[in-house]
Design a protein around this motif. Structure first.
Motif, PDB file in Angstrom:
ATOM      1  N   ASP A 292       0.825  -1.208   0.000  1.00 53.86           N
ATOM      2  CA  ASP A 292       0.000   0.000   0.000  1.00 53.86           C
ATOM      3  C   ASP A 292       0.863   1.263   0.000  1.00 53.86           C
ATOM      4  O   ASP A 292       0.558   2.247  -0.683  1.00 53.86           O
ATOM      5  N   SER A 293       1.941   1.234   0.785  1.00 51.36           N
ATOM      6  CA  SER A 293       2.844   2.387   0.822  1.00 51.36           C
ATOM      7  C   SER A 293       3.513   2.591  -0.529  1.00 51.36           C
ATOM      8  O   SER A 293       3.603   3.721  -1.024  1.00 51.36           O
ATOM      9  N   ALA A 296       1.030   4.100  -2.979  1.00 50.83           N
ATOM     10  CA  ALA A 296       0.753   5.518  -2.741  1.00 50.83           C
ATOM     11  C   ALA A 296       1.888   6.399  -3.263  1.00 50.83           C
ATOM     12  O   ALA A 296       1.658   7.414  -3.936  1.00 50.83           O
ATOM     13  N   ARG A 300       1.826   8.874  -6.656  1.00 51.76           N
ATOM     14  CA  ARG A 300       2.105  10.296  -6.463  1.00 51.76           C
ATOM     15  C   ARG A 300       3.232  10.768  -7.376  1.00 51.76           C
ATOM     16  O   ARG A 300       3.185  11.859  -7.928  1.00 51.76           O
ATOM     17  N   THR A 305       0.039   2.878 -10.818  1.00 46.74           N
ATOM     18  CA  THR A 305       0.116   1.870  -9.762  1.00 46.74           C
ATOM     19  C   THR A 305       1.312   0.952 -10.052  1.00 46.74           C
ATOM     20  O   THR A 305       1.820   0.922 -11.176  1.00 46.74           O
TER      21      THR A 305
END
Length: 320
Positions: A292-293, A296, A300, A305
Motif C-alpha cells: 500500500d505504501s 501511494a 504520487r 500503480t
C-alpha cells in the motif's frame, strides 16, 4: 522502433556538450540488446564546425536530418545574433509538429530565439542566467535546477547537467533499468539530486577539509531495505544529526529523509522493471514497507500503480 535523435550543432559549439547525446542516448539498449536511439549530428553547413576551443568537429549531415527526427537536441553554443535563420525555421517547424525539443547548456538560447520557450519553465547554464532572463522575459526561467522537463520541451543547465537530462529522457522513454545501465556505463549517478544552485554558492566540500557525504549516500543506497533513520545516517557519517541535515542540504538540495524516500521509489521502480517479484517484496526490498505504501508513493510520483508501472516498463512483464 528505434527513436530517432538529431543533434543540431550551431557554431561555435561547446565540444563537451556535443558529445553527450551520442554517448548517453547512443549507449541505451533494450532487453534484447538493440539500440534504443539512433543518434545523428547535423549543422546548417556540413563540414568542419568551429568550437570555442582549438578543435573543429566534422559534421556530415545538414538540416534535412531534423525533419526525420523524433527528438532534436541543441547542445551548448556561443552563437547569438549571427545564427543561420534556417535553424530557427527548422526548430519552429519541429515544435509545430509536436516533436520533442531538448537543449543542453546554452543551447537554450537557440530555442528562445526561435520563440519556442515563451510561457514555458526552462533553465540554462547559471553563468548565462542574467543574459538569458534579460533576453527572454516571457520565459519562466529557473536558474536553480539541473534540468526542466516541460512536456515536449526540455532544457538543462551547463555541461554535466546535459548528462542528467539525457538519463532522464532514457528513464522516461524506456524505464529506470535501461537508464541505470547507461548511468553505470558513463560513471554517473542515475539520479543526481539538488540543482545547480549548489555549485554556484560553493563546491560540494565545505572548503575546510570536511569530506563529502557521498560515501554515506552510497552506503544508504546499498541498505535501502533497512529502516534507516537520521541517526543511522549521521552515525555512518560520524557527524551530528544537525550537521548531517545542513550538509545534506548543501550537497544535494534536499533534506536527508526526502532524498532517502526518492531513492527508495527509484529502487522500487527498477525492481518492478527488472524482476517478477511480488509487489509486497518490492516494497520490502526498497524500504517502503508495504504494498500500500509503495502504491501511494508510486502513484504520487509516476502517476501509475505498481502493476501498471510494471506493465508499461518491464522488459518481460510477468504473465497471469
Amino acid at each position: 522502433m528505434t527513436h530517432r535523435v538529431a543533434v543540431l550543432l550551431v557554431p561555435p559549439v561547446v565540444p563537451f556538450d556535443t558529445t553527450i547525446p551520442g554517448l548517453v542516448l547512443g549507449s541505451a539498449r533494450d532487453a534484447g540488446g538493440r539500440p534504443c536511439y539512433e543518434v545523428r549530428t547535423c549543422t546548417p553547413v556540413p563540414g568542419p564546425v568551429a568550437s570555442d576551443s582549438d578543435v573543429e568537429i566534422l559534421v556530415r549531415h545538414g538540416l534535412e536530418v531534423l525533419d526525420e527526427a523524433d527528438t532534436i537536441v541543441v547542445p551548448g553554443t556561443y552563437s547569438r545574433e549571427e545564427t543561420d535563420p534556417r535553424v530557427f525555421e527548422a526548430l519552429r517547424r519541429a515544435a509545430g509538429e509536436g516533436r520533442r525539443l531538448v537543449s543542453i547548456c546554452t543551447g537554450a538560447f537557440m530555442l528562445g530565439m526561435a520563440g519556442i520557450l515563451d510561457g514555458r519553465r526552462v533553465t540554462t547554464y547559471w553563468r548565462r542566467s542574467e543574459e538569458f532572463a534579460r533576453r527572454f522575459p516571457a520565459v519562466e526561467f529557473d536558474p536553480r535546477v539541473l534540468f526542466v522537463d516541460d512536456g515536449r520541451v526540455l532544457t538543462s543547465a551547463g555541461l554535466a547537467a546535459g548528462i542528467d537530462l539525457c538519463l532522464h529522457i532514457i528513464r522516461s522513454d524506456f524505464g529506470a533499468a535501461v537508464a541505470n545501465d547507461v548511468a553505470r556505463l558513463v560513471v554517473m549517478a542515475p539520479v543526481r539530486q539538488g540543482g545547480q544552485a549548489q555549485f554556484i554558492a560553493a563546491p560540494v566540500s565545505s572548503g575546510n577539509g570536511t569530506a563529502s557525504l557521498s560515501v554515506t549516500r552510497e552506503w544508504a543506497l546499498r541498505h535501502l531495505d533497512r529502516s534507516l533513520t537520521l541517526a543511522d545516517l549521521a552515525g555512518h557519517a560520524r557527524v551530528s544529526v544537525r550537521t548531517l541535515t545542513r550538509r545534506f542540504g548543501a550537497e544535494t538540495g534536499m533534506a536527508p529523509l526526502q532524498w532517502l524516500l526518492h531513492a527508495r521509489v527509484e529502487r522500487a521502480k527498477e525492481l518492478l522493471e527488472s524482476t517478477a517479484l511480488p509487489v509486497g517484496e518490492v516494497a520490502r526490498l526498497s524500504g517502503l514497507g508495504s504494498a500500500d505504501s509503495l502504491r501511494a508513493h508510486l502513484v504520487r510520483r509516476a502517476g501509475l500503480t505498481p502493476t501498471a508501472y510494471r506493465a508499461a516498463f518491464a522488459a518481460d512483464p510477468p504473465r497471469g
